[in-house]
Design a protein around this motif. Sequence first.
Motif, PDB file in Angstrom:
ATOM      1  N   GLY A  10      35.469  24.826  24.808  1.00 35.91           N
ATOM      2  CA  GLY A  10      34.047  24.342  24.970  1.00 35.91           C
ATOM      3  C   GLY A  10      33.119  25.650  25.227  1.00 35.91           C
ATOM      4  N   GLY A  11      31.743  25.299  25.154  1.00 34.54           N
ATOM      5  CA  GLY A  11      30.983  26.427  25.414  1.00 34.54           C
ATOM      6  C   GLY A  11      31.205  27.204  26.646  1.00 34.54           C
ATOM      7  N   GLU A  12      31.259  26.293  27.852  1.00 36.93           N
ATOM      8  CA  GLU A  12      31.281  26.880  29.155  1.00 36.93           C
ATOM      9  C   GLU A  12      32.307  27.804  29.104  1.00 36.93           C
ATOM     10  N   PHE A  13      33.466  27.476  28.729  1.00 39.87           N
ATOM     11  CA  PHE A  13      34.765  28.394  28.612  1.00 39.87           C
ATOM     12  C   PHE A  13      34.767  29.407  27.811  1.00 39.87           C
ATOM     13  N   ASP A  14      34.111  29.303  26.681  1.00 41.26           N
ATOM     14  CA  ASP A  14      33.812  30.634  25.818  1.00 41.26           C
ATOM     15  C   ASP A  14      33.110  31.710  26.543  1.00 41.26           C
ATOM     16  N   ARG A  15      32.042  31.166  27.290  1.00 37.86           N
ATOM     17  CA  ARG A  15      31.118  32.089  28.155  1.00 37.86           C
ATOM     18  C   ARG A  15      32.089  32.834  29.152  1.00 37.86           C
ATOM     19  N   LEU A  16      32.815  32.051  29.794  1.00 42.35           N
ATOM     20  CA  LEU A  16      33.646  32.277  30.865  1.00 42.35           C
ATOM     21  C   LEU A  16      34.743  33.458  30.367  1.00 42.35           C
ATOM     22  N   ARG A  17      35.286  33.498  29.257  1.00 42.85           N
ATOM     23  CA  ARG A  17      36.297  34.037  28.705  1.00 42.85           C
ATOM     24  C   ARG A  17      35.606  35.670  28.375  1.00 42.85           C
ATOM     25  N   ARG A  18      34.276  35.577  28.247  1.00 45.13           N
ATOM     26  CA  ARG A  18      33.581  36.653  27.830  1.00 45.13           C
ATOM     27  C   ARG A  18      33.222  37.470  29.161  1.00 45.13           C
ATOM     28  N   ILE A  19      32.784  36.700  29.958  1.00 46.13           N
ATOM     29  CA  ILE A  19      32.535  37.317  31.295  1.00 46.13           C
ATOM     30  C   ILE A  19      33.898  37.934  31.975  1.00 46.13           C
ATOM     31  N   PHE A  20      34.925  37.155  32.016  1.00 47.08           N
ATOM     32  CA  PHE A  20      36.071  37.743  32.649  1.00 47.08           C
ATOM     33  C   PHE A  20      36.547  38.971  31.867  1.00 47.08           C
ATOM     34  N   ALA A  21      36.379  38.947  30.428  1.00 50.37           N
ATOM     35  CA  ALA A  21      36.772  40.170  29.926  1.00 50.37           C
ATOM     36  C   ALA A  21      35.941  41.244  30.313  1.00 50.37           C
ATOM     37  N   ARG A  22      34.543  41.295  30.441  1.00 45.63           N
ATOM     38  CA  ARG A  22      33.897  42.227  31.100  1.00 45.63           C
ATOM     39  C   ARG A  22      34.238  42.556  32.293  1.00 45.63           C
ATOM     40  N   LEU A  23      34.992  42.066  33.158  1.00 43.87           N
ATOM     41  CA  LEU A  23      35.269  42.220  34.436  1.00 43.87           C
ATOM     42  C   LEU A  23      36.741  42.717  34.570  1.00 43.87           C
ATOM     43  N   GLY A  24      37.308  42.499  33.287  1.00 39.87           N
ATOM     44  CA  GLY A  24      38.654  43.385  33.125  1.00 39.87           C
ATOM     45  C   GLY A  24      39.672  42.413  33.936  1.00 39.87           C
ATOM     46  N   ARG A  25      39.322  40.959  34.070  1.00 34.22           N
ATOM     47  CA  ARG A  25      40.268  40.065  34.792  1.00 34.22           C
ATOM     48  C   ARG A  25      40.720  38.846  33.670  1.00 34.22           C
ATOM     49  N   GLN A  26      42.031  38.625  33.748  1.00 32.25           N
ATOM     50  CA  GLN A  26      42.515  37.657  32.853  1.00 32.25           C
ATOM     51  C   GLN A  26      43.002  36.438  33.702  1.00 32.25           C
ATOM     52  N   GLY A  27      42.931  36.282  35.101  1.00 28.80           N
ATOM     53  CA  GLY A  27      43.668  35.386  35.834  1.00 28.80           C
ATOM     54  C   GLY A  27      42.648  34.527  36.827  1.00 28.80           C
ATOM     55  N   LEU A  28      41.294  34.483  36.045  1.00 33.56           N
ATOM     56  CA  LEU A  28      40.581  33.535  36.768  1.00 33.56           C
ATOM     57  C   LEU A  28      40.361  31.942  36.057  1.00 33.56           C
ATOM     58  N   GLY A  29      39.854  31.303  36.761  1.00 37.00           N
ATOM     59  CA  GLY A  29      39.419  29.850  36.099  1.00 37.00           C
ATOM     60  C   GLY A  29      40.127  28.770  37.073  1.00 37.00           C
ATOM     61  N   ASP A  30      40.868  28.797  37.708  1.00 36.17           N
ATOM     62  CA  ASP A  30      41.188  27.828  38.797  1.00 36.17           C
ATOM     63  C   ASP A  30      40.199  27.118  39.600  1.00 36.17           C
ATOM     64  N   ASP A  31      40.305  25.923  40.256  1.00 37.20           N
ATOM     65  CA  ASP A  31      39.089  25.312  41.147  1.00 37.20           C
ATOM     66  C   ASP A  31      38.770  26.412  42.248  1.00 37.20           C
ATOM     67  N   CYS A  32      39.664  27.060  42.697  1.00 36.72           N
ATOM     68  CA  CYS A  32      39.467  28.074  43.801  1.00 36.72           C
ATOM     69  C   CYS A  32      40.321  29.336  43.496  1.00 36.72           C
ATOM     70  N   ALA A  33      39.476  30.205  44.516  1.00 35.26           N
ATOM     71  CA  ALA A  33      40.284  31.611  44.491  1.00 35.26           C
ATOM     72  C   ALA A  33      41.452  31.467  45.540  1.00 35.26           C
ATOM     73  N   LEU A  34      42.537  31.605  45.145  1.00 41.13           N
ATOM     74  CA  LEU A  34      43.511  31.873  46.629  1.00 41.13           C
ATOM     75  C   LEU A  34      44.076  33.097  46.795  1.00 41.13           C
ATOM     76  N   ILE A  35      43.916  33.402  48.250  1.00 33.79           N
ATOM     77  CA  ILE A  35      44.311  34.668  48.726  1.00 33.79           C
ATOM     78  C   ILE A  35      45.277  34.603  49.659  1.00 33.79           C
ATOM     79  N   ARG A  36      46.384  35.115  49.722  1.00 30.90           N
ATOM     80  CA  ARG A  36      47.434  34.926  50.644  1.00 30.90           C
ATOM     81  C   ARG A  36      47.253  35.566  52.064  1.00 30.90           C
ATOM     82  N   VAL A  37      47.172  34.775  53.115  1.00 30.48           N
ATOM     83  CA  VAL A  37      47.045  35.431  54.404  1.00 30.48           C
ATOM     84  C   VAL A  37      48.409  35.158  55.407  1.00 30.48           C
ATOM     85  N   GLY A  38      49.169  36.140  55.456  1.00 33.72           N
ATOM     86  CA  GLY A  38      50.581  35.823  55.930  1.00 33.72           C
ATOM     87  C   GLY A  38      51.227  34.570  55.348  1.00 33.72           C
TER      88      GLY A  38
END
Length: 319
Positions: A10-38
Amino acid sequence: MSANLRLGGGGEFDRLRRIFARLGRQGLGDDCALIRVGRTWLAVSIDLSLEGVHFRTDWLSFREIGWRAAAAALSDLAADGAEPIGLLVALGVPGKGRGKGKGEGDAAADIMAGVGAAAQRLGASVLGGDLVRSERYIVDVCVLGWTTRPVRRDGARPGDGLWVTGALGGAQAALRSLAKGRRPLPALFRRFARPEPRIAAGRRLAELGARAMIDISDGLAADAAHLAAASGVRVEIALEQVPCFRGVDRHSAATSGEEFELLAALPPRFREPDARAFRRATGLPLTRIGRCARGSGVRVTDSGRPIAPPAGYDHFSAG
């Protein structure tokens, strides 16, 4: 986040792919960012509501606008099985010359009262934010939560059952009435104006071994496609099994966005007796609507007959 999470189409995700490519990130797209703290995971998500796209001031009071914006962001925590901690809110509010919309009082204060009420209902707090003058009303909500058992979109396996909480279609039915200048029935309007993020249900599903989960914001079939793409499976949905809001047909239920129910892939051992126990524990129905299989995409049947998957909401579609 998964290092190789795949996005749907879909159009939304095509745009997100281009944005993530500019950021040099391939692991984005889940509902939340998850950061391990202990031994715990910090879950973070952000959701923006824009006047004329996500809400209209002649349909909703400012308190309702605030509630809906907060609920949309909090629903992302539910989809990861997380418990909310607090919210940060950035508001854009038009200056003089704009009408007050539906309801009286200061718009910024009323919006934040709605945000605060939604947060308080789920045991969270408003932690801070920002305020700026803008051409249209904007409510940008960042939510923070925690979990010891995060559930992403990418864990579904062939053979898993596909289950959905609650009933679908109420939000779209209310929206259609409002678009025609009619007041929706009270139950439908509450579904649209004061959605309930399924925080307790999300945590319970995580405890029960949910392998993948997503909240239904773009529509059942569209969000099933996102889950299928992330997990690398085919999702099969039996339309006749989809639980519908009273008076809503199944096709409308499958396309209705902003429902904020949860779609979960559960292991084959999870059966109807477990679903009944879930309802006793949460007060919320849990209905099996299909399964995950080898392959890709979404296959929808109506009483055994294959049909085209109903289209969902695309943030960048024409019109």
